[in-house]
Design a protein around this motif. Structure first.
Motif, PDB file in Angstrom:
ATOM      1  N   THR A 158       0.860  -1.024  -0.322  1.00  0.00           N
ATOM      2  CA  THR A 158       0.092   0.271   0.138  1.00  0.00           C
ATOM      3  C   THR A 158       0.911   1.073   0.072  1.00  0.00           C
ATOM      4  OG1 THR A 158      -1.522  -1.298   1.376  1.00  0.00           O
ATOM      5  CG2 THR A 158      -1.980   1.475   1.315  1.00  0.00           C
ATOM      6  N   ALA A 159       1.779   1.248   0.791  1.00  0.00           N
ATOM      7  CA  ALA A 159       3.045   2.335   0.594  1.00  0.00           C
ATOM      8  C   ALA A 159       3.600   2.778  -0.594  1.00  0.00           C
ATOM      9  CB  ALA A 159       3.938   2.383   1.351  1.00  0.00           C
ATOM     10  N   LEU A 160       3.874   1.510  -1.224  1.00  0.00           N
ATOM     11  CA  LEU A 160       4.033   1.747  -2.519  1.00  0.00           C
ATOM     12  C   LEU A 160       3.013   2.057  -3.848  1.00  0.00           C
ATOM     13  CD1 LEU A 160       6.884  -1.521  -2.718  1.00  0.00           C
ATOM     14  CD2 LEU A 160       7.404   0.867  -2.896  1.00  0.00           C
ATOM     15  N   LEU A 161       2.828   1.783  -3.563  1.00  0.00           N
ATOM     16  CA  LEU A 161       0.983   2.585  -4.239  1.00  0.00           C
ATOM     17  C   LEU A 161       0.890   3.783  -4.039  1.00  0.00           C
ATOM     18  CD1 LEU A 161      -1.073   0.507  -6.582  1.00  0.00           C
ATOM     19  CD2 LEU A 161      -2.720   0.844  -4.270  1.00  0.00           C
ATOM     20  N   VAL A 162       0.386   4.072  -2.776  1.00  0.00           N
ATOM     21  CA  VAL A 162      -0.133   5.769  -2.409  1.00  0.00           C
ATOM     22  C   VAL A 162       0.971   6.444  -2.507  1.00  0.00           C
ATOM     23  CG1 VAL A 162      -0.947   6.683  -1.172  1.00  0.00           C
ATOM     24  CG2 VAL A 162      -1.296   4.837  -0.775  1.00  0.00           C
ATOM     25  N   SER A 163       2.506   5.911  -2.393  1.00  0.00           N
ATOM     26  CA  SER A 163       2.706   6.927  -3.234  1.00  0.00           C
ATOM     27  C   SER A 163       3.904   7.180  -4.355  1.00  0.00           C
ATOM     28  CB  SER A 163       4.345   6.477  -2.010  1.00  0.00           C
ATOM     29  OG  SER A 163       5.280   5.409  -2.735  1.00  0.00           O
ATOM     30  N   GLY A 164       3.191   6.358  -5.409  1.00  0.00           N
ATOM     31  CA  GLY A 164       3.559   6.002  -6.705  1.00  0.00           C
ATOM     32  C   GLY A 164       4.417   5.679  -7.008  1.00  0.00           C
ATOM     33  N   GLN A 165       5.476   4.863  -6.412  1.00  0.00           N
ATOM     34  CA  GLN A 165       6.751   3.977  -6.131  1.00  0.00           C
ATOM     35  C   GLN A 165       6.007   2.402  -7.311  1.00  0.00           C
ATOM     36  OE1 GLN A 165       9.734   3.710  -4.253  1.00  0.00           O
ATOM     37  NE2 GLN A 165       8.699   4.913  -2.726  1.00  0.00           N
ATOM     38  N   ILE A 166       5.326   1.936  -7.650  1.00  0.00           N
ATOM     39  CA  ILE A 166       4.441   1.112  -8.376  1.00  0.00           C
ATOM     40  C   ILE A 166       2.783   1.873  -8.639  1.00  0.00           C
ATOM     41  CG2 ILE A 166       5.539  -0.875  -7.044  1.00  0.00           C
ATOM     42  CD1 ILE A 166       2.966  -1.523  -5.749  1.00  0.00           C
ATOM     43  N   GLN A 167       2.549   1.357 -10.325  1.00  0.00           N
ATOM     44  CA  GLN A 167       2.101   1.852 -10.551  1.00  0.00           C
ATOM     45  C   GLN A 167       0.541   0.792 -10.644  1.00  0.00           C
ATOM     46  OE1 GLN A 167       5.085   0.915 -12.879  1.00  0.00           O
ATOM     47  NE2 GLN A 167       5.673   2.980 -11.693  1.00  0.00           N
ATOM     48  N   SER A 168       0.381  -0.112 -10.153  1.00  0.00           N
ATOM     49  CA  SER A 168      -0.736  -0.854  -9.690  1.00  0.00           C
ATOM     50  C   SER A 168      -0.513  -2.344  -9.105  1.00  0.00           C
ATOM     51  CB  SER A 168      -1.256  -1.003 -11.310  1.00  0.00           C
ATOM     52  OG  SER A 168      -2.496  -1.663 -10.908  1.00  0.00           O
ATOM     53  N   ALA A 169      -0.998  -2.029  -8.397  1.00  0.00           N
ATOM     54  CA  ALA A 169      -0.917  -3.493  -7.585  1.00  0.00           C
ATOM     55  C   ALA A 169      -2.993  -4.557  -7.078  1.00  0.00           C
ATOM     56  CB  ALA A 169      -0.784  -2.869  -6.130  1.00  0.00           C
ATOM     57  N   TRP A 170      -3.190  -5.481  -6.604  1.00  0.00           N
ATOM     58  CA  TRP A 170      -3.670  -6.156  -5.907  1.00  0.00           C
ATOM     59  C   TRP A 170      -3.177  -6.053  -5.056  1.00  0.00           C
ATOM     60  CZ3 TRP A 170      -5.041 -10.740  -9.345  1.00  0.00           C
ATOM     61  CH2 TRP A 170      -6.573 -11.879  -9.377  1.00  0.00           C
ATOM     62  N   ILE A 171      -4.789  -5.058  -4.387  1.00  0.00           N
ATOM     63  CA  ILE A 171      -4.434  -4.996  -2.993  1.00  0.00           C
ATOM     64  C   ILE A 171      -5.537  -5.510  -1.986  1.00  0.00           C
ATOM     65  CG2 ILE A 171      -3.602  -3.044  -2.917  1.00  0.00           C
ATOM     66  CD1 ILE A 171      -5.777  -1.284  -2.510  1.00  0.00           C
ATOM     67  N   CYS A 172      -6.457  -5.076  -0.899  1.00  0.00           N
ATOM     68  CA  CYS A 172      -7.571  -5.641  -0.235  1.00  0.00           C
ATOM     69  C   CYS A 172      -8.401  -4.716  -0.197  1.00  0.00           C
ATOM     70  CB  CYS A 172      -7.156  -5.739   1.533  1.00  0.00           C
ATOM     71  SG  CYS A 172      -8.271  -6.750   2.782  1.00  0.00           S
ATOM     72  N   GLY A 173      -9.294  -4.977   0.130  1.00  0.00           N
ATOM     73  CA  GLY A 173     -10.486  -3.935   0.261  1.00  0.00           C
ATOM     74  C   GLY A 173     -10.860  -2.714   1.394  1.00  0.00           C
ATOM     75  N   TYR A 174      -9.833  -3.180   2.717  1.00  0.00           N
ATOM     76  CA  TYR A 174      -9.931  -2.432   4.016  1.00  0.00           C
ATOM     77  C   TYR A 174      -8.350  -1.068   3.587  1.00  0.00           C
ATOM     78  CZ  TYR A 174      -8.056  -1.509   8.684  1.00  0.00           C
ATOM     79  OH  TYR A 174      -7.839  -0.877   9.793  1.00  0.00           O
ATOM     80  N   PRO A 175      -7.122  -1.494   2.711  1.00  0.00           N
ATOM     81  CA  PRO A 175      -6.430  -0.102   2.790  1.00  0.00           C
ATOM     82  C   PRO A 175      -7.217   0.167   1.425  1.00  0.00           C
ATOM     83  CG  PRO A 175      -5.654  -2.333   1.545  1.00  0.00           C
ATOM     84  CD  PRO A 175      -6.449  -2.579   2.845  1.00  0.00           C
ATOM     85  N   TYR A 176      -7.543  -0.535   0.314  1.00  0.00           N
ATOM     86  CA  TYR A 176      -9.085   0.695  -0.441  1.00  0.00           C
ATOM     87  C   TYR A 176      -9.588   1.280  -0.064  1.00  0.00           C
ATOM     88  CZ  TYR A 176     -11.982   2.375  -4.303  1.00  0.00           C
ATOM     89  OH  TYR A 176     -12.254   3.474  -4.746  1.00  0.00           O
ATOM     90  N   VAL A 177     -10.354   1.752   1.140  1.00  0.00           N
ATOM     91  CA  VAL A 177     -10.891   2.762   1.623  1.00  0.00           C
ATOM     92  C   VAL A 177     -10.083   2.937   2.377  1.00  0.00           C
ATOM     93  CG1 VAL A 177     -13.104   0.764   2.028  1.00  0.00           C
ATOM     94  CG2 VAL A 177     -12.105   1.037   3.430  1.00  0.00           C
ATOM     95  N   GLN A 178      -9.464   3.083   2.542  1.00  0.00           N
ATOM     96  CA  GLN A 178      -8.738   3.771   3.578  1.00  0.00           C
ATOM     97  C   GLN A 178      -8.286   5.220   2.648  1.00  0.00           C
ATOM     98  OE1 GLN A 178      -6.109   2.682   7.088  1.00  0.00           O
ATOM     99  NE2 GLN A 178      -6.616   0.703   5.802  1.00  0.00           N
ATOM    100  N   PHE A 179      -7.539   4.608   1.782  1.00  0.00           N
ATOM    101  CA  PHE A 179      -6.808   5.705   1.073  1.00  0.00           C
ATOM    102  C   PHE A 179      -7.493   5.921  -0.522  1.00  0.00           C
ATOM    103  CE2 PHE A 179      -4.435   3.075   3.568  1.00  0.00           C
ATOM    104  CZ  PHE A 179      -3.539   4.918   4.536  1.00  0.00           C
ATOM    105  N   LYS A 180      -8.968   5.774  -0.753  1.00  0.00           N
ATOM    106  CA  LYS A 180      -9.563   5.703  -1.636  1.00  0.00           C
ATOM    107  C   LYS A 180      -9.329   6.619  -2.733  1.00  0.00           C
ATOM    108  CE  LYS A 180     -14.175   6.602  -0.232  1.00  0.00           C
ATOM    109  NZ  LYS A 180     -15.705   5.533  -0.091  1.00  0.00           N
TER     110      LYS A 180
END
Length: 298
Positions: A86-108
């Motif tokens: 999630t840290a890599l994704l939100v900071s833009g260091q990776i372009q996409s990720a298969w994450i969980c619904g919990y971090p998605y709703v926290q950082f939507k």
């Protein structure tokens, strides 16, 4: 700021914040820096431990399919915890990720949905509470006083669902269970309960059902105590900062059309999925409601 190096930091029910993640990404407190130079040219796709990411055949077919459909080199990025991905994704260091619904709703606010898997005809799954097969447990209340295995502090099915269930009863993991710990993998939750390391556990129903097929002798040493309601299946997401990247658009199309491609069908067969569909943020409202229940209980 909370200590991001503490693997048990989420047992207080306080979710991580965007500041936590960005600070971790910048400082390298959670993960080593992503290599620069030629590596920047690759499309980086993150995988969390919820998936069968230790299957080399699956990873090979997935990389092959995505590389062909996106164009150019695809790098599959794996980490031990959801928080790291999630840290890599939100900071833009990776372009996409298969994450969980919990971090998605926290950082939507920072993330766009790319596609959501379809399992048994629906983009939904459940959280299971499991116990040792030799126990007689009539309901989840019978797990009080157990040593309990959770999957990950940022897992919906492996932590949040159970947190919310207890919060509705004005309890929390700390006073309901004698002890709890994180295994950092749904497979590991099942193994912990089957081996007696834990008396019960919170696990992703999708992973449990797949392991029932692939490792039946292990799973039969456990039993299902409770199934949650149906919730939004862990989605693929990308940072809003790369919304105009043509490779993200190509990824969305590649996922949604995966069932129409021979190599794509190999990936789906290994994942036991029907395909992928586009879903909106409201698809994860039930998970957001559970997070709010935990927040209100404190």
């Amino acid at each position: 700021m909370r200590n991001l190096g503490n693997p048990h930091r989420a047992t207080d029910g306080v979710p991580i914040t965007r500041r936590d993640l960005i600070a971790a990404a910048v400082s390298g407190a959670v993960f080593g820096p992503v290599a620069l130079g030629a590596e920047e040219e690759s499309f980086k796709f993150g995988l969390t431990p919820v998936f069968l990411s230790n299957d080399l055949e699956l990873l090979g077919h997935l990389r092959s399919y995505l590389s062909a459909r996106i164009g150019g080199r695809v790098e599959l990025v794996t980490r031990r915890t959801y928080q790291e991905i999630t840290a890599l994704l939100v900071s833009g260091q990776i372009q996409s990720a298969w994450i969980c619904g919990y971090p998605y709703v926290q950082f939507k606010a920072d993330l766009d949905l790319v596609a959501t898997p379809v399992w048994h005809g629906k983009p939904l799954y459940q959280s299971y509470l499991i116990a040792s097969a030799d126990r007689k447990v009539d309901s989840w209340a019978g797990l009080k006083g157990d040593v309990h295995a959770f999957s990950d502090p940022d897992s919906n099915s492996g932590f949040l669902v159970t947190q919310a269930l207890l919060a509705e009863d004005r309890q929390n993991p700390g006073n309901f269970f004698a002890r709890s710990f994180f295994t950092y993998g749904h497979r590991n939750v099942i193994r912990a309960v089957a081996s007696g390391l834990a008396q019960s556990g919170s696990v992703d129903g999708y992973v449990y059902e797949i392991m029932h097929e692939t490792e039946p002798d292990l799973v039969k040493q456990t039993s299902i105590v409770r199934k949650s309601e149906w919730l939004g299946f862990p989605p693929i997401a990308s940072p809003k900062s790369v919304a105009n990247d043509r490779r993200v658009r190509a990824l969305r199309q590649a996922l949604i059309s995966m069932k129409d491609d021979a190599e794509g069908r190999k990936v789906l067969a290994l994942l036991r999925l029907d395909g992928f569909v586009a879903t909106g943020p409201s698809h994860f409202d039930a998970i957001a409601a559970k997070l709010e229940t935990v927040r209100q209980f404190g």
